[in-house]
Structures are given as structure tokens and as C-alpha cells.
Scaffold this active site. Structure first.
Site, short mmCIF file in Angstrom:
data_model
loop_
_atom_site.label_atom_id
_atom_site.label_comp_id
_atom_site.label_asym_id
_atom_site.label_seq_id
_atom_site.Cartn_x
_atom_site.Cartn_y
_atom_site.Cartn_z
N HIS A 47 4.38 -17.96 91.03
CA HIS A 47 3.83 -19.24 91.44
C HIS A 47 4.79 -20.36 91.04
O HIS A 47 5.90 -20.08 90.56
CB HIS A 47 2.44 -19.46 90.83
CG HIS A 47 2.39 -19.22 89.36
ND1 HIS A 47 3.05 -20.02 88.44
CD2 HIS A 47 1.77 -18.26 88.62
CE1 HIS A 47 2.82 -19.58 87.22
NE2 HIS A 47 2.06 -18.52 87.29
N HIS A 50 6.41 -20.18 87.55
CA HIS A 50 7.57 -19.29 87.46
C HIS A 50 8.79 -19.96 88.10
O HIS A 50 9.90 -19.88 87.58
CB HIS A 50 7.30 -17.97 88.19
CG HIS A 50 6.24 -17.12 87.56
ND1 HIS A 50 5.02 -16.94 88.15
CD2 HIS A 50 6.22 -16.41 86.41
CE1 HIS A 50 4.29 -16.13 87.40
NE2 HIS A 50 4.99 -15.81 86.33
N GLN A 74 1.50 -3.70 77.41
CA GLN A 74 0.95 -4.91 76.80
C GLN A 74 -0.48 -5.21 77.24
O GLN A 74 -1.04 -6.24 76.91
CB GLN A 74 1.84 -6.13 77.07
CG GLN A 74 1.87 -6.63 78.50
CD GLN A 74 2.94 -7.69 78.71
OE1 GLN A 74 4.12 -7.39 78.68
NE2 GLN A 74 2.50 -8.92 78.93
N GLY A 163 7.78 -19.79 79.67
CA GLY A 163 6.89 -20.94 79.82
C GLY A 163 6.13 -21.22 78.53
O GLY A 163 5.76 -20.31 77.80
N GLU A 164 5.89 -22.49 78.28
CA GLU A 164 5.15 -22.90 77.08
C GLU A 164 3.65 -22.66 77.22
O GLU A 164 2.92 -22.81 76.24
CB GLU A 164 5.43 -24.36 76.77
CG GLU A 164 6.87 -24.61 76.31
CD GLU A 164 7.17 -26.05 76.01
OE1 GLU A 164 6.33 -26.92 76.36
OE2 GLU A 164 8.23 -26.33 75.43
N ASP A 166 2.25 -19.79 77.57
CA ASP A 166 2.06 -18.67 76.64
C ASP A 166 2.70 -19.05 75.31
O ASP A 166 3.73 -18.50 74.92
CB ASP A 166 2.69 -17.41 77.22
CG ASP A 166 2.02 -16.99 78.53
OD1 ASP A 166 0.87 -16.57 78.49
OD2 ASP A 166 2.67 -17.12 79.59
#
Length: 296
Positions: A47, A50, A74, A163-164, A166
């Protein structure tokens, strides 16, 4: 859907690899040519969030490799793994249009040995995995470190982009890089949001339009809380935010922790740290959504 051949080009300028040997050889050749390599690891269902990572990587490197791999190790909930959205064809087209040099799209049986798949990866997180996501998803970060450390060994990039959204994962990746001795610069990129404020996530594809509107209340509450946090205690703000979110039928907070952004340990007073972030996980129906916001 996964690519089965060892190397495909399919009229794309972007190269597509499905084996470790081929992508490793490709990157090694780029480095011999003194090319700076950027890397963006993803689980697909791409998206705009990303794409913001990819565009930053393209701007800052000569060569950009993106991996698309839904990592089974995971997922502590196998049902979550089964329903995780996948669309490799759409992802490939999106990445090529963004200027990506190479896509690495392995399958679990070509990426992991049977031993790796059947044995729990062990890593000393120094407590970073004991809170928030780690508390509610036991084993999750073992799988994250397992896949990212293996990808780093294969790709050996100069820069890697995360990305921040996560937030806990980003802190753990930075810790892992130091502990394992990788010579890789980790770049954290800001959260990208829909116009409603909802943080972009692959899981949003599992939400109906009505649920997306409902879920936008998560960020609305978090954002509002930043306007008055200094006038209340940490405990009072947490309680008020949770009540405000759960006032909306269909939203259920799993946790909301206000933490020191460096240690991920909870703070009890705003004076406890100069860098404080609120991290939250909310169920919208059956879909689990995460978000965070900075207070200091």
C-alpha cells in the site's frame, strides 16, 4: 501465488528472483560495481505506506531490492497467517512503477530449511520483546528477527527501511543490528495515513468500508490526547483514551502503553523521559490494528 522459476523478467525492467542464490549473486555484482544498495523487507499486500519506504529508498540508493515474503515463523496464530492478504502480481507491478531494481519473492520451502522451520529461533532481546506486542504475541519477534537477520545476510544492504507504525519492531531491529554486528544503516520512516487518519496497513484490506470509518477513531483519539497530555497524569490519559476508543461499538483495545521510546519500558510520569510514545493495539471486529503517537 508465488513465482516458481529461479529468475523471471516478464517484460519488466525490474528483475524478479525467487531463490536465495540468484538474488545474492545479483546484489554482490551490484556492490562490485560500487552501487549503494537499499533494501525494503515486506510481507506484500503493498500500500502507500510501503511505497513511501520504497520511494525513500529509491531516492537514497543506486539499487533497491524489495522482498515480498509472508513469513510463517512470526505468526503465533496460524489462522492469521492463512488470511493474511497476498497479491504478488499487483505487488510486482506497483514496485516496478516505483523504480525498484529487484524483487525477491521466495517461498517458505526455498527460504527456510526444515530445521529452521521446525525449531524456534532464539535471540536475547534484552527485554524489548517482553512488553506490548511481545506480551500479546509470544514468539512473534523471534520470527521477525529470524527472517530479517536472514534477509540481511542474503542481501547485505547499505541501508534498510522500516515504517515507524511498527514501532516496537523498529526498536528491536535496531537492537538486533547492533547485537549481531550488521554494518547496515536502519532508516525509520514516518507513518502514512489515509485521509481519515487510519494508519495504512495490509490488514486494512480485511476491513469493510464501514469498519475503516470506525477504525479511524483510533487515531482521532490518539491525536486529541496529545493536546492535553501535559495537563493530566500518564495513568489518567491511558484510561481516558481507552474509554474514548471503546465508546465506539466494534472497537476493543488490547493494550495501550505509554513508553520510553528507547527502552520501550512504561513511564509513570511525563518527566521520566524526553522521548515518549504511546503504542496501541485495537481490534476492529476481528481485525487487529496497531498504531502509535509521539507525546514528547
Amino acid at each position: 501465488m508465488y513465482l516458481c522459476s529461479r529468475f523471471l523478467q516478464l517484460d519488466f525492467n525490474m528483475k524478479i528472483f525467487s531463490t536465495i542464490e540468484d538474488v545474492k549473486s545479483f546484489v554482490q555484482q551490484q556492490k562490485l560495481n560500487n552501487q549503494k544498495v537499499g533494501f525494503v523487507p515486506t510481507m506484500g499486500a503493498l500500500h502507500k505506506g510501503h511505497l513511501s519506504l520504497v520511494k525513500t529508498a529509491v531516492a537514497e540508493n543506486d539499487v533497491v531490492v524489495v522482498s515480498v515474503f509472508v513469513n510463517p515463523t512470526q505468526f503465533n496464530d496460524k489462522k492469521d497467517l492463512e488470511v493474511y492478504p497476498r497479491n504478488l502480481k499487483a505487488d510486482s507491478e506497483l514496485l516496478e512503477s516505483a523504480g525498484v531494481t529487484a524483487l525477491f519473492a521466495p517461498t517458505p520451502d526455498t527460504f527456510y530449511s526444515p530445521e529452521e522451520m521446525n525449531n524456534t529461533f532464539q535471540f536475547d532481546f534484552n527485554g524489548l520483546d517482553a512488553v506490548m506486542e511481545g506480551k500479546f504475541r509470544p514468539g512473534h519477534f523471534n520470527g521477525v528477527v529470524q527472517v530479517v537477520s536472514k534477509l540481511f545476510t542474503i542481501i547485505n544492504p547499505d541501508n534498510a527501511y522500516f515504517g515507524e507504525k511498527d514501532f516496537q519492531q523498529l526498536a528491536i531491529i535496531r537492537y538486533m543490528v547492533k547485537k549481531m554486528g550488521f554494518n547496515i544503516n536502519i532508516v525509520g520512516c514516518p507513518i502514512v495515513r489515509e485521509e481519515s487518519g487510519l494508519a495504512l496497513s495490509s490488514r486494512n484490506a480485511l476491513l469493510s468500508e464501514d469498519q475503516k470509518k470506525l477504525a479511524s477513531n483510533i487515531y482521532a483519539v490518539l491525536k486529541e490526547s496529545t493536546t492535553f497530555f501535559h495537563m493530566t497524569t500518564v495513568a489518567e490519559l491511558k484510561e481516558a483514551a481507552i474509554k474514548a476508543i471503546e465508546r465506539h461499538d466494534g472497537l476493543k483495545v488490547e493494550y495501550f502503553e505509554i513508553v520510553d521510546a528507547n527502552t520501550l519500558l512504561p513511564v509513570t510520569k511525563w518527566e521520566d523521559s524526553d522521548y515518549i510514545v504511546g503504542c496501541i493495539t485495537v481490534f476492529c471486529g476481528k481485525v487487529r490494528l496497531i498504531d502509535n503517537i509521539r507525546y514528547k
